[in-house]
Design a protein around this motif. Structure first.
Motif, PDB file in Angstrom:
ATOM      1  N   ILE A   1       0.867  -1.166   0.000  1.00 17.19           N
ATOM      2  CA  ILE A   1       0.000   0.000   0.000  1.00 17.19           C
ATOM      3  C   ILE A   1       0.909   1.222   0.000  1.00 17.19           C
TER       4      ILE A   1
ATOM      5  N   VAL B   1      -4.386   6.419   1.066  1.00 19.54           N
ATOM      6  CA  VAL B   1      -3.837   5.363   0.219  1.00 19.54           C
ATOM      7  C   VAL B   1      -3.884   5.900  -1.207  1.00 19.54           C
TER       8      VAL B   1
ATOM      9  N   GLU C   1      -2.576   0.664  -4.298  1.00 21.29           N
ATOM     10  CA  GLU C   1      -2.448  -0.629  -3.633  1.00 21.29           C
ATOM     11  C   GLU C   1      -2.404  -1.695  -4.704  1.00 21.29           C
TER      12      GLU C   1
END
Lengths: 344, 374
Positions: free
Chosen positions: A229, A236, A239
């Motif tokens: 990630i 985020v 990912e």
């Protein structure tokens, strides 16, 4: 497939310094970890990776707090709303944490054996003698020579690598389902780092422990994790599977990180840089948080906050390029590089 | 005049070196305690090397190997116990008063921690001007103008001169440290871990800056670091230190493709490589670095060594730093050729004759391919 071991949903951890602006250090982070899996979180200082870890452990203190609406599901319980007693039973027992600076994570006035034994006494109600035996056994497991002697020593008598082994021993006492390792090797020399990473890998295989590995070092990510990630600006931003990140990173920040790194065996004359610096968590830019440092930014990135677009199976990226891939053909000088010469 | 293979930059290798260090030793004595003799710790132990005009010599090693003490001894920020340091033909150790000050102008240092190396009570401009004024290189007005120019040269804005260090990020502070070092127009800059406190993206910015400045101003660098990938990127030559000694010294190219000292091999093998597709046999050293207060006999690395020919002789004979190939110096009696011949080794208890050992599979693939060719 069974439910994930840990599911973090829309985690927001904000800090409210007296009089200052609110720092939105972690701002809507979601991810999951399956049983026995090693997942990496990579990012630079200020991206929110450590605050994410501390939030899972419920170690955020005032003026910080985990905002309402955040969910951290583990063992079918929501750790955000769990009462303190139950949380204590999970912490150090089902989830253990390893910190970056082993000296400050250990108590200088107790022997390391006592500190490891304490875990067994608190969580398993072991007798003094059994707990001590367990401590020595754990030290042996982490490859410390003469563990019965070492157990009687104090943290200052041990080297950095040894102290990190002690912390790992302590984390393993209760055979936790998840270990959160926050920059576990950053303070160590490279040959000692290699030893500790090998130990973590062994432990992970032997006990099937899931590991959340937080680091700024893409080399460590490559060697230790299957899934990664990338965090930036409290979010985020990408990912994907680890091999995928290294061969086909989608987000311009991930790409920039990969290219900025000097690698052993690589003889480029100049390193590629990401111009500028990470903005402070009190003032994330509108739209895309990376836009001012990005060589692809365009009007849309200023106003519209990008969602996590699906790029492929298990691969998501918070970048409008997913929507308008032709923009990638048209790189330009990032805004920060145009505004000032701060980062040529 | 020779030029290094990868840098077309002019470096004067054949002439007199700019800096020449011979048998540099720095011993620290621990406090005496009741019933206990004071221990002597050799932080730097008989270190010799040259630095040529315009080149970058990197000194690498792990914490406690003596790399920082070496750098500071050259500047006499730490007084060396013994040894000779010659800078531009002058004996640094003998200098006093104004001559020492003048020499310090020509050798500057950039520190690792950009947070503690700038005075928080001084403006950035005052920090940069201070050296010029002390050395009488400029009037106040000139210094002010030059400080602005320097800030621009290191990629900041001239207006920043009126701000204070706390207003800047780590990378920007490191740029200010660079501007301060440049202000007195030095010939040699000792960079003591200048990028290890910085994030990857910012680290790249500072490395590029240092390289640009070197080209533009013909600077000479001693680059002290523990990160091998950074060193390979920036250095012309590399010295590897372990427990106060130089154990290998070579052109960067040679050191990275054919590391001969087993310690260097382990260091290279230990660095995590950002390539998940790659698997390799890693050399994982056992145990910790021994305490410098209680050095192993013979070769300081022998208790952790993985060379297949390691034997009793290694524990007895102190290996000389000898030239194994042109310009490639290694302190290992088990890597031939060696002046410590087999008979001598046998009489010291040696049972395994020296044999060239290069575990290419444990090094990164780029090393492997190059190593095979050469």
């Amino acid at each position: 497939m069974s439910a994930p071991l840990l599911t973090v949903k829309d985690l927001r951890t904000y800090f409210y310094p007296g009089g200052g602006k609110v720092a939105r250090s972690v701002d809507g982070v979601s991810f999951h970890i399956n049983e026995g899996e090693t997942v990496g979180i990579v990012g630079e200082s200020g991206c929110g990776k450590s605050v994410t870890a501390l939030s899972i452990m419920r170690l955020i203190r005032a003026p910080g707090r985990v905002e309402a609406g955040s969910k951290i599901e583990f063992d079918g319980k929501d750790l955000v709303t769990l009462d303190d007693d139950s949380m204590r039973r999970i912490r150090g027992n089902r989830i253990a944490m390893i910190f970056q600076e082993p000296m400050s994570a250990l108590n200088p006035v107790f022997s390391v054996g006592d500190q490891i034994a304490e875990v067994a006494r608190i969580h398993a109600g072991a007798s003094r003698r059994d707990a001590w035996k367990k401590a020595v056994e754990m030290l042996a497991l982490t490859g410390i020579p003469a563990p019965d002697q070492r157990a009687k020593q104090y943290p200052h008598q041990l080297s950095g690598g040894m102290r990190q082994r002690v912390l790992i021993a302590m984390a393993l006492v209760m055979n936790p389902a998840l270990i959160i390792a926050d920059e576990p090797t950053t303070a160590l020399d490279v040959t000692i780092q290699a030893q500790i990473l090998e130990l973590l890998r062994d432990v992970q295989q032997k006990f099937g422990t899931a590991v959340l590995l937080i680091t700024h070092d893409l080399g460590v990510i490559a060697e230790m994790t299957k899934r990664v990630i990338v965090m930036y600006g409290g979010e985020v931003v990408e990912e994907t599977s680890t091999p995928d990140l290294f061969t086909s990173a989608h987000h311009p920040y991930s790409e920039g990180l990969l290219h900025a790194m000097p690698r052993v065996g690589d003889k480029r004359e100049r390193l590629n840089v990401i111009p500028g610096t990470v903005p402070p968590p009190t003032a994330w830019p509108s739209g895309c948080r990376f836009r001012d440092r990005c060589k692809y930014s365009w009007e849309r990135t200023e106003h519209e906050h990008p969602p996590l677009y699906e790029i492929g199976p298990g691969h998501v990226s918070r970048c409008h390029l997913a929507d308008e891939p032709e923009r990638r053909k048209d790189p330009h000088k990032p805004l920060v590089a145009r505004r000032s010469i701060d980062a040529s | 005049m020779t030029t290094s293979a990868r840098e077309p930059r002019k470096t004067a290798r054949d002439g007199e070196p700019l800096l020449s260090v011979r048998n540099l030793t720095k011993a620290f004595a621990s406090r005496k305690r009741l019933f206990r003799k004071a221990e002597v710790v050799y932080a730097v132990n008989d270190v010799s090397f040259d630095v040529h005009d315009g080149e970058t010599l990197a000194i690498v090693g792990e914490s406690g190997c003596g790399k920082t003490t070496t750098g500071r001894s050259i500047l006499r920020l730490i007084e060396p116990t013994s040894g000779e340091i010659k800078f531009a033909g002058q004996d640094v150790a003998a200098l006093k008063g104004s001559a020492l000050r003048k020499m310090r102008r020509e050798m500057q240092i950039i520190f690792q921690d950009p947070f503690s190396s700038l005075n928080p009570r001084m403006t950035v401009g005052a920090i940069i001007r201070e050296g010029m004024l002390i050395h009488g290189l400029a009037t106040r007005a000139e210094a002010e103008k030059r400080a602005g120019d320097l800030l621009e040269e290191v990629g900041l804005r001239a207006e920043y001169a009126s701000r204070y260090p706390h207003e800047f990020s780590g990378g920007q502070r490191q740029r200010i440290g660079v501007a301060r070092a440049l202000s007195v127009q030095p010939r040699l800059i000792i960079c003591d871990e200048p990028v290890s406190a910085l994030d990857v993206s910012v680290q790249a910015q500072v490395i590029n800056l240092l390289q640009d400045l070197q080209r533009d101003r013909n600077l000479t660098y001693i680059f002290i670091a523990h990160d091998l990938s950074v060193v390979e990127h920036i250095a012309d030559r590399v010295a590897v230190m372990y427990l106060g000694k130089i154990v290998e010294l070579a052109e960067s190219e040679a050191l990275f493709s054919q590391p001969l000292m087993p310690y260097t091999q382990a260091l290279l093998s230990a660095a995590p490589v950002p390539d998940p597709a790659r698997t390799r046999d890693r050399i994982v050293l056992q145990g910790d670095v021994p305490s410098p207060a209680n050095l192993p006999t013979g070769c300081v690395f022998h208790p952790r060594c993985h060379h297949p020919a390691r034997d009793e002789a290694c524990a007895k004979i102190v290996p000389p730093l000898e030239e194994k190939e042109t310009g490639h110096f290694v302190a290992c009696i088990k890597q031939p050729p060696t002046m410590v011949d087999w008979a001598q080794q046998q009489s010291a208890g040696g049972t395994k004759p020296p044999e060239r050992y290069l575990p290419l599979a444990a090094l990164s693939p780029s090393h492997r391919s190059e190593g095979v060719q050469s």
